[in-house]
Design an enzyme around this catalytic site. Structure first.
Site, mmCIF file in Angstrom:
data_model
loop_
_atom_site.group_PDB
_atom_site.id
_atom_site.type_symbol
_atom_site.label_atom_id
_atom_site.label_comp_id
_atom_site.label_asym_id
_atom_site.label_seq_id
_atom_site.Cartn_x
_atom_site.Cartn_y
_atom_site.Cartn_z
ATOM 1 N N SER A 49 1.658 -0.414 8.245
ATOM 2 C CA SER A 49 3.115 -0.366 8.090
ATOM 3 C C SER A 49 3.717 0.159 9.402
ATOM 4 O O SER A 49 3.002 0.610 10.297
ATOM 5 C CB SER A 49 3.477 0.587 6.953
ATOM 6 O OG SER A 49 3.084 1.899 7.343
ATOM 7 N N ASP A 88 2.637 -4.929 8.345
ATOM 8 C CA ASP A 88 3.165 -4.960 6.983
ATOM 9 C C ASP A 88 4.607 -4.445 6.966
ATOM 10 O O ASP A 88 4.932 -3.457 7.614
ATOM 11 C CB ASP A 88 2.275 -4.055 6.113
ATOM 12 C CG ASP A 88 2.602 -4.136 4.639
ATOM 13 O OD1 ASP A 88 2.359 -3.147 3.933
ATOM 14 O OD2 ASP A 88 3.109 -5.184 4.190
ATOM 15 N N HIS A 89 5.483 -5.120 6.237
ATOM 16 C CA HIS A 89 6.879 -4.688 6.075
ATOM 17 C C HIS A 89 7.563 -4.391 7.401
ATOM 18 O O HIS A 89 8.162 -3.337 7.577
ATOM 19 C CB HIS A 89 6.983 -3.478 5.131
ATOM 20 C CG HIS A 89 6.755 -3.824 3.716
ATOM 21 N ND1 HIS A 89 7.616 -4.611 2.993
ATOM 22 C CD2 HIS A 89 5.722 -3.549 2.889
ATOM 23 C CE1 HIS A 89 7.126 -4.778 1.768
ATOM 24 N NE2 HIS A 89 5.974 -4.150 1.668
ATOM 25 N N ASP A 110 10.400 -8.330 6.953
ATOM 26 C CA ASP A 110 10.896 -8.062 5.604
ATOM 27 C C ASP A 110 12.401 -7.868 5.654
ATOM 28 O O ASP A 110 12.883 -6.760 5.910
ATOM 29 C CB ASP A 110 10.207 -6.829 5.016
ATOM 30 C CG ASP A 110 10.718 -6.532 3.599
ATOM 31 O OD1 ASP A 110 10.215 -5.591 2.974
ATOM 32 O OD2 ASP A 110 11.635 -7.247 3.133
ATOM 33 N N GLU A 140 9.558 -12.265 2.860
ATOM 34 C CA GLU A 140 9.617 -11.894 1.440
ATOM 35 C C GLU A 140 10.920 -12.367 0.815
ATOM 36 O O GLU A 140 11.979 -12.332 1.446
ATOM 37 C CB GLU A 140 9.510 -10.366 1.306
ATOM 38 C CG GLU A 140 9.454 -9.859 -0.132
ATOM 39 C CD GLU A 140 9.161 -8.357 -0.214
ATOM 40 O OE1 GLU A 140 9.885 -7.572 0.427
ATOM 41 O OE2 GLU A 140 8.183 -7.990 -0.876
ATOM 42 N N HIS A 184 5.741 -0.992 -5.318
ATOM 43 C CA HIS A 184 4.798 -0.207 -4.512
ATOM 44 C C HIS A 184 4.481 1.112 -5.204
ATOM 45 O O HIS A 184 5.244 1.585 -6.029
ATOM 46 C CB HIS A 184 5.410 0.087 -3.140
ATOM 47 C CG HIS A 184 5.544 -1.117 -2.281
ATOM 48 N ND1 HIS A 184 6.727 -1.505 -1.702
ATOM 49 C CD2 HIS A 184 4.645 -2.058 -1.894
ATOM 50 C CE1 HIS A 184 6.549 -2.611 -0.995
ATOM 51 N NE2 HIS A 184 5.292 -2.965 -1.087
ATOM 52 N N GLY A 185 3.321 1.670 -4.849
ATOM 53 C CA GLY A 185 2.979 3.006 -5.314
ATOM 54 C C GLY A 185 2.170 3.019 -6.597
ATOM 55 O O GLY A 185 1.688 1.992 -7.075
ATOM 56 N N THR A 258 -2.981 -4.109 -0.670
ATOM 57 C CA THR A 258 -3.616 -3.001 -1.396
ATOM 58 C C THR A 258 -3.627 -1.751 -0.537
ATOM 59 O O THR A 258 -4.321 -1.699 0.477
ATOM 60 C CB THR A 258 -5.063 -3.379 -1.786
ATOM 61 O OG1 THR A 258 -5.067 -4.652 -2.438
ATOM 62 C CG2 THR A 258 -5.689 -2.313 -2.665
ATOM 63 N N ASP A 259 -2.846 -0.748 -0.953
ATOM 64 C CA ASP A 259 -2.794 0.514 -0.217
ATOM 65 C C ASP A 259 -3.050 1.686 -1.158
ATOM 66 O O ASP A 259 -3.945 2.489 -0.936
ATOM 67 C CB ASP A 259 -1.418 0.650 0.447
ATOM 68 C CG ASP A 259 -1.341 1.875 1.342
ATOM 69 O OD1 ASP A 259 -0.234 2.360 1.592
ATOM 70 O OD2 ASP A 259 -2.392 2.353 1.783
HETATM 71 O O1 LIG Z 1 2.415 -3.997 -1.159
HETATM 72 C C1 LIG Z 1 1.794 -3.079 -0.634
HETATM 73 C C2 LIG Z 1 0.709 -2.327 -1.402
HETATM 74 O O2 LIG Z 1 1.241 -1.795 -2.543
HETATM 75 P P1 LIG Z 1 0.403 -0.798 -3.478
HETATM 76 O O3 LIG Z 1 1.176 0.482 -3.508
HETATM 77 O O4 LIG Z 1 0.340 -1.459 -4.831
HETATM 78 O O5 LIG Z 1 -0.968 -0.611 -2.889
HETATM 79 N N1 LIG Z 1 2.039 -2.753 0.663
HETATM 80 O O6 LIG Z 1 2.849 -3.550 1.405
HETATM 81 C C3 LIG Z 1 1.524 -1.545 1.272
HETATM 82 C C4 LIG Z 1 2.706 -0.618 1.506
HETATM 83 C C5 LIG Z 1 2.338 0.431 2.514
HETATM 84 C C6 LIG Z 1 3.202 1.667 2.331
HETATM 85 O O7 LIG Z 1 3.856 1.874 3.489
HETATM 86 P P2 LIG Z 1 4.046 3.308 4.138
HETATM 87 O O8 LIG Z 1 3.009 3.409 5.216
HETATM 88 O O9 LIG Z 1 5.439 3.221 4.677
HETATM 89 O O10 LIG Z 1 3.854 4.363 3.085
HETATM 90 CA CA LIG Z 2 11.450 -6.175 0.950
HETATM 91 NA NA NA Z 3 2.660 -7.733 4.331
HETATM 92 ZN ZN LIG Z 4 4.420 -4.267 0.197
#
Ligand SMILES: O=C(COP(=O)(O)O)N(O)CCCCOP(=O)(O)O
Ligand SMILES: [Ca+2]
Ligand code: NA
Ligand SMILES: [Zn+2]
Length: 311
Positions: A49, A88-89, A110, A140, A184-185, A258-259
């Site tokens: 990210s 990511d994002h 994003d 997205e 997320h989360g 997957t985070d």
């Molecule tokens: O879609 C997902 C994964 O989602 P999950 O929470 O289900 O694993 N992601 O895109 C991962 C999101 C990363 C979080 O970012 P920060 O470093 O800013 O905290």
């Molecule tokens: Ca978004």
């Molecule tokens: Na992504």
């Molecule tokens: Zn995400």
């Protein structure tokens, strides 16, 4: 080898399996993910990210991006499994350009919290630059509930399949993340876990392209229990059940972000080890269990998504 994310996802799209995209912020998670990929002979997408870029670069995103490219390339160039590195994002132009400059395989732009026409314009700008540099692009449509776009949006806004067709034609993105009800989360659903399979099916039929599922962690109960045994409080945590995740792959999801699952596994192992080894202070030892648990979650997910032996 170090590859372009698009190559990994085009193959997955053709053969209807999914490849996990695992987030990292440090060396230890990368080591555990790579070990899982080797064990399962699976392609891997490593993703960071903008927060991870800042964290690794100690405030300097270009330094962070360059650090991650060097670490990931070091592993990728020495292994038989294909590995890609993805931003990511991406929301901040400077961060996206830094990732492209540093040598990322792909970037997400994003702009899904913007009106459609603005999302299209912003995405087109990034596609033009990224493609000129041989970098593939993810965008997205729709919004995830929970912490998304740095604002806690209350409820999710689901993708409109007809908009998706128009969006990909206008922008020429390489892969698309349609919001179908995840967030997320670790606290994804209030009641029963439910995703909008019908919308997903329609988006796949209309776009025929590699699709991305965000918020796809399952919140592995085994890890929750271990963490809670040693002092964590994850009450109320709930993720995407495995059978629902498998159904999204059957319907055309090819990249599964997957985070949270890795974060939970790591902290469970860390808590367990530190509690049981009060005398240990060697960093090459006290993160052992944490890394082993991350590797386990990684390996199981690669198997579940169907990318095992696809390297
Ligand atoms: O879609 C997902 C994964 O989602 P999950 O929470 O289900 O694993 N992601 O895109 C991962 C999101 C990363 C979080 O970012 P920060 O470093 O800013 O905290
Ligand atoms: Ca978004
Ligand atoms: Na992504
Ligand atoms: Zn995400």
């Amino acid at each position: 080898p170090y590859v372009n994310t698009k190559d990994i996802l085009e193959k997955a799209n053709k053969e209807y399996y999914a490849v996990a995209a695992f987030n990292i912020n440090n060396l230890e998670f990368l080591q555990a993910i790579v070990e899982g990929g080797i064990e399962k002979k699976s392609p891997l997408i490593i993703e960071t990210s903008e927060g991870a870029m800042k964290y690794a670069g100690m405030g300097d995103p270009l330094r962070g991006a360059s650090l991650f490219v060097k670490m990931v390339r070091e592993f990728a160039d020495s292994l038989d499994i294909p590995i890609a590195l993805h931003l990511d994002h991406g929301k901040n132009f400077k961060y996206i350009i830094s990732a492209i400059k540093a040598g990322y395989s792909s970037v997400m732009i994003d702009a899904s919290d913007k009106p459609l026409e603005e999302n299209i314009k912003t995405t087109k700008d990034i596609v033009r630059i990224a493609h000129a540099a041989g970098v593939s692009v993810e965008a997205e449509l729709g919004k995830l509930a929970g912490i998304e776009d740095n604002v806690a949006s209350s409820e999710s806004v689901l993708v409109n399949p007809d908009e998706a067709k128009y969006f990909v034609e206008e922008t020429q993105v390489d892969f698309l993340a349609p919001a179908i009800g995840t967030s997320h989360g670790a606290f994804k659903f209030k009641g029963e876990a439910k995703l909008d399979f019908d919308r997903l099916k329609k988006v796949k039929e209309l776009t025929k392209m590699p699709l991305v599922l965000h918020g796809a962690s399952s919140v592995v109960q085994e890890m929750v229990e271990i963490a809670e045994n040693y002092g964590a409080d994850f009450g109320g945590s709930k993720g995407v059940p495995s059978d629902i995740l498998k159904e999204t792959v059957r319907l055309g999801i090819n990249k599964v972000n997957t985070d949270t699952d890795l974060r939970m596994a790591f902290v469970a192992g860390l808590r367990e080890f530190l509690h049981n080894n009060p005398k240990e202070f060697d960093p090459r030892k006290y993160m052992d269990t944490a890394k082993a648990y991350v590797k386990k979650v990684v390996s199981d997910r690669l198997e579940l998504l169907g990318s095992a032996n696809k390297a």
